[in-house]
Design a protein around this motif. Structure first.
Motif, PDB file in Angstrom:
ATOM      1  N   LEU A 102       1.000  -1.134  -0.042  1.00 32.90           N
ATOM      2  CA  LEU A 102       0.098   0.035   0.012  1.00 32.90           C
ATOM      3  C   LEU A 102       0.834   1.298   0.186  1.00 32.90           C
ATOM      4  CD1 LEU A 102      -2.590  -0.993   2.763  1.00 32.90           C
ATOM      5  CD2 LEU A 102      -3.186  -0.754   0.418  1.00 32.90           C
ATOM      6  N   LYS A 103       0.436   2.250  -0.259  1.00 30.12           N
ATOM      7  CA  LYS A 103       0.894   3.458  -0.660  1.00 30.12           C
ATOM      8  C   LYS A 103       0.106   4.530   0.430  1.00 30.12           C
ATOM      9  CE  LYS A 103       2.819   7.497  -2.979  1.00 30.12           C
ATOM     10  NZ  LYS A 103       3.032   8.153  -4.216  1.00 30.12           N
ATOM     11  N   LEU A 104       0.556   5.151   1.514  1.00 27.19           N
ATOM     12  CA  LEU A 104      -0.195   5.926   2.312  1.00 27.19           C
ATOM     13  C   LEU A 104       0.252   7.371   1.930  1.00 27.19           C
ATOM     14  CD1 LEU A 104       0.043   4.147   5.826  1.00 27.19           C
ATOM     15  CD2 LEU A 104      -1.681   3.920   4.178  1.00 27.19           C
ATOM     16  N   ASP A 105      -0.441   8.603   2.338  1.00 27.52           N
ATOM     17  CA  ASP A 105      -0.230   9.587   2.441  1.00 27.52           C
ATOM     18  C   ASP A 105       0.683  10.113   3.776  1.00 27.52           C
ATOM     19  OD1 ASP A 105      -0.145  12.594   2.115  1.00 27.52           O
ATOM     20  OD2 ASP A 105      -2.084  12.866   2.280  1.00 27.52           O
ATOM     21  N   LEU A 106       1.984  10.567   3.452  1.00 24.82           N
ATOM     22  CA  LEU A 106       2.858  10.561   4.725  1.00 24.82           C
ATOM     23  C   LEU A 106       3.268  12.065   4.456  1.00 24.82           C
ATOM     24  CD1 LEU A 106       4.659   7.180   4.511  1.00 24.82           C
ATOM     25  CD2 LEU A 106       2.904   7.769   5.834  1.00 24.82           C
ATOM     26  N   GLN A 107       2.632  12.890   3.849  1.00 25.16           N
ATOM     27  CA  GLN A 107       3.495  14.364   3.678  1.00 25.16           C
ATOM     28  C   GLN A 107       3.535  14.780   5.117  1.00 25.16           C
ATOM     29  OE1 GLN A 107       1.157  16.837   1.220  1.00 25.16           O
ATOM     30  NE2 GLN A 107       2.439  18.539   1.420  1.00 25.16           N
ATOM     31  N   SER A 108       2.597  14.759   6.049  1.00 16.94           N
ATOM     32  CA  SER A 108       2.552  15.536   7.296  1.00 16.94           C
ATOM     33  C   SER A 108       3.779  14.862   8.141  1.00 16.94           C
ATOM     34  CB  SER A 108       1.280  15.498   7.977  1.00 16.94           C
ATOM     35  OG  SER A 108       0.974  14.155   8.128  1.00 16.94           O
ATOM     36  N   THR A 109       3.789  13.299   7.858  1.00 18.58           N
ATOM     37  CA  THR A 109       4.920  12.936   8.863  1.00 18.58           C
ATOM     38  C   THR A 109       6.309  13.098   8.236  1.00 18.58           C
ATOM     39  OG1 THR A 109       3.230  10.956   8.943  1.00 18.58           O
ATOM     40  CG2 THR A 109       5.619  10.527   9.428  1.00 18.58           C
ATOM     41  N   GLU A 110       6.332  13.348   6.992  1.00 18.55           N
ATOM     42  CA  GLU A 110       7.708  13.634   6.168  1.00 18.55           C
ATOM     43  C   GLU A 110       7.993  15.130   6.650  1.00 18.55           C
ATOM     44  OE1 GLU A 110       7.105  13.124   2.104  1.00 18.55           O
ATOM     45  OE2 GLU A 110       7.512  10.730   2.173  1.00 18.55           O
ATOM     46  N   THR A 111       7.110  15.982   6.719  1.00 22.15           N
ATOM     47  CA  THR A 111       7.410  17.256   7.110  1.00 22.15           C
ATOM     48  C   THR A 111       7.716  17.392   8.652  1.00 22.15           C
ATOM     49  OG1 THR A 111       5.522  18.056   5.542  1.00 22.15           O
ATOM     50  CG2 THR A 111       6.322  19.504   7.388  1.00 22.15           C
ATOM     51  N   GLU A 112       7.154  16.704   9.450  1.00 20.09           N
ATOM     52  CA  GLU A 112       7.640  16.431  10.889  1.00 20.09           C
ATOM     53  C   GLU A 112       9.004  15.738  10.885  1.00 20.09           C
ATOM     54  OE1 GLU A 112       7.678  16.886  15.074  1.00 20.09           O
ATOM     55  OE2 GLU A 112       6.384  17.626  13.452  1.00 20.09           O
ATOM     56  N   TYR A 113       9.364  15.053  10.171  1.00 21.28           N
ATOM     57  CA  TYR A 113      10.630  14.183  10.222  1.00 21.28           C
ATOM     58  C   TYR A 113      11.578  15.310   9.778  1.00 21.28           C
ATOM     59  CZ  TYR A 113      14.369  11.112   8.863  1.00 21.28           C
ATOM     60  OH  TYR A 113      15.549  10.723   9.008  1.00 21.28           O
ATOM     61  N   HIS A 114      11.536  15.840   8.790  1.00 26.80           N
ATOM     62  CA  HIS A 114      12.602  16.968   8.276  1.00 26.80           C
ATOM     63  C   HIS A 114      12.982  18.223   9.109  1.00 26.80           C
ATOM     64  CE1 HIS A 114      11.557  15.242   4.187  1.00 26.80           C
ATOM     65  NE2 HIS A 114      12.813  15.279   4.270  1.00 26.80           N
ATOM     66  N   LYS A 115      11.604  18.404   9.841  1.00 29.06           N
ATOM     67  CA  LYS A 115      11.613  19.582  10.721  1.00 29.06           C
ATOM     68  C   LYS A 115      12.519  18.810  12.072  1.00 29.06           C
ATOM     69  CE  LYS A 115       8.748  22.109  14.208  1.00 29.06           C
ATOM     70  NZ  LYS A 115       7.354  22.372  14.734  1.00 29.06           N
ATOM     71  N   GLN A 116      12.306  17.821  12.505  1.00 26.42           N
ATOM     72  CA  GLN A 116      13.271  17.268  13.590  1.00 26.42           C
ATOM     73  C   GLN A 116      14.897  16.945  13.364  1.00 26.42           C
ATOM     74  OE1 GLN A 116      11.565  13.321  14.675  1.00 26.42           O
ATOM     75  NE2 GLN A 116       9.977  14.366  15.984  1.00 26.42           N
ATOM     76  N   LEU A 117      15.106  16.944  11.659  1.00 23.55           N
ATOM     77  CA  LEU A 117      16.357  16.697  11.272  1.00 23.55           C
ATOM     78  C   LEU A 117      17.114  18.123  11.427  1.00 23.55           C
ATOM     79  CD1 LEU A 117      16.211  14.806   7.806  1.00 23.55           C
ATOM     80  CD2 LEU A 117      17.146  13.978   9.960  1.00 23.55           C
TER      81      LEU A 117
END
Length: 418
Positions: A102-117
């Motif tokens: 499956l493919k999930l919409d992970l845009q918000s999770t990826e944004t949070e991840y880059h913010k943490q980086l």
């Protein structure tokens, strides 16, 4: 006017009555003789199942029901709250390890991840800055200690000179005392600086450790976010069959909700259920016999659920031949868990007539022409044999097929096989 009946007529009538009485008597005697014989049912021998009572080993077992399930079945859940964007596979597909499902919409999770980086880099820079500031501060303090040590050395030399001059008579006692005071004061100041330097070293080291610990904790959180993001790329964890998948594109899935199930359909186990009254007779490690159709598969009870629900206990059987061709997921089977072995026991074949230990009325073959009902007391059973406690002896031939329609009969005539 009445006339007298002739004697011949009276004799003829009397003979008719006695003849009628004689015929009725003959019919009565014939009925008594033939009616029980006529009431005896007749049954074809070829329509019955017989078992000869023998003596041997009986593996006492507990009967239970079960269902075949995959030995390895893994539920895939969504680690984040997201929307299904694409579905790559369907139920029944064979998948390899790492196959996208499956493919999930992970845009918000990826944004949070880059913010943490970015925050990690900032914390690293703050740690480096603190380390440099500490090195600078401690370096300046170390330099002060060296300068003070040089001053103390010069004061010591001045004190020696004043003492020397005083010994020659060229100096004075006051100048010697002043030199001694200056030297002692310088020594105390040097000791104070050295103590301050040691304390500052510990403080700065502790501050650095706190900042390093904060960074390590944040990196663990970042690692968890990275792992969550990787898990959200829903892939098959193993080579298996996709038995279930959420195909509703656009639907929202919550964290921890099931989105797919993959099963290894090359190996199976049996999930069994039995009455909780048998809980003391079913234990992990007990041998078990599983009947799949007419085929018998051996196994072992691998685990028992400690709690029962609605009077039912659950357990799992690990099969010796877990890849048998007869095994199918969801197939209902009968399970017999062996809990005791009795030697030299009288036995007959197990059949539909047996519903548990107690008294039974069974038909026993006597001679070649009839079956006679006999009271028999039966005990424990195995998956294919029942223990005889009383009423039968070794060599007796017993009917083990369903005879419920003949329970009102005490004897049955037997038609021999043609």
């Amino acid at each position: 006017m009445d006339r007298e009946i002739p004697k011949k007529t009276l004799q003829r009538e009397r003979r008719k009555r006695w003849l009628g009485y004689g015929m009725a008597g003959l019919l009565l005697i014939g009925g008594i003789t033939w009616i029980p014989s006529l009431m005896q049912s007749r049954v074809n021998e070829k329509d019955l199942l017989f078992s000869v009572v023998d003596r041997g080993t009986l593996e006492v077992s507990v009967s239970a029901s079960g269902k075949i399930v995959p030995a390895v079945e893994e539920i895939i859940t969504s680690p984040v709250s997201a929307r299904i964007v694409e579905v790559y596979r369907r139920s029944g597909d064979s998948v390899e390890a790492g196959t996208p499902l499956l493919k999930l919409d992970l845009q918000s999770t990826e944004t949070e991840y880059h913010k943490q980086l970015d925050e990690e880099r900032m914390k690293q820079l703050q740690l480096d800055q603190l380390r440099m500031n500490n090195e600078t501060y401690l370096g300046d303090l170390a330099m002060k200690v060296k300068v003070q040590a040089m001053k103390v050395g010069r004061m010591e030399a001045d004190l020696r000179n004043e003492r020397y001059l005083d010994s020659l008579g060229s100096g004075t006692t006051d100048r010697v005392r002043q030199a001694e005071l200056a030297y002692n004061t310088g020594c105390l100041e040097l000791e104070q600086l050295r103590q301050q330097y040691a304390n500052e070293q510990k403080v700065k080291e502790a501050d650095l450790k706190v900042k390093q610990l904060e960074l390590d904790i944040f990196r663990k959180s970042l690692s968890e976010t990275r792992r969550t993001l990787e898990d959200a790329q829903l892939r098959s964890p193993r080579k298996a069959i996709l038995t279930s998948i959420n195909t509703q594109v656009g639907s929202q899935v919550a964290p921890g909700s099931q989105v797919a199930v993959v099963s290894d359909l090359s190996h199976f186990r049996v999930d069994g259920e039995a009455a909780e009254s048998y809980s003391d007779r079913i234990a992990a490690g007990a041998r078990a016999m599983v009947l799949v159709g007419h085929e018998r598969l051996e196994g072992m009870v691998s685990s028992v659920t400690p709690l029962s629900r609605d009077g039912i206990m659950s357990f799992t059987v690990q099969l010796d031949d877990s890849s048998n061709r007869r095994l199918r997921s969801g197939l209902k089977v009968d399970i017999y868990v062996i809990n005791a072995v009795r030697e030299e026991a009288l036995r007959i074949s197990n059949g539909s007539f047996y519903v548990g230990a107690g008294e039974y009325e069974l038909f026993v073959k006597e001679g070649s022409g009839r079956l006679v009902k006999r009271k028999v007391r039966l005990g424990a059973c195995s998956y294919d044999q029942v223990e005889v406690l009383d009423g039968l002896k070794e060599g007796d031939c017993v009917v083990v097929s369903d005879m419920s329609m003949y329970q009102s009969r005490t004897q049955i005539k037997l038609k021999e096989k043609e």
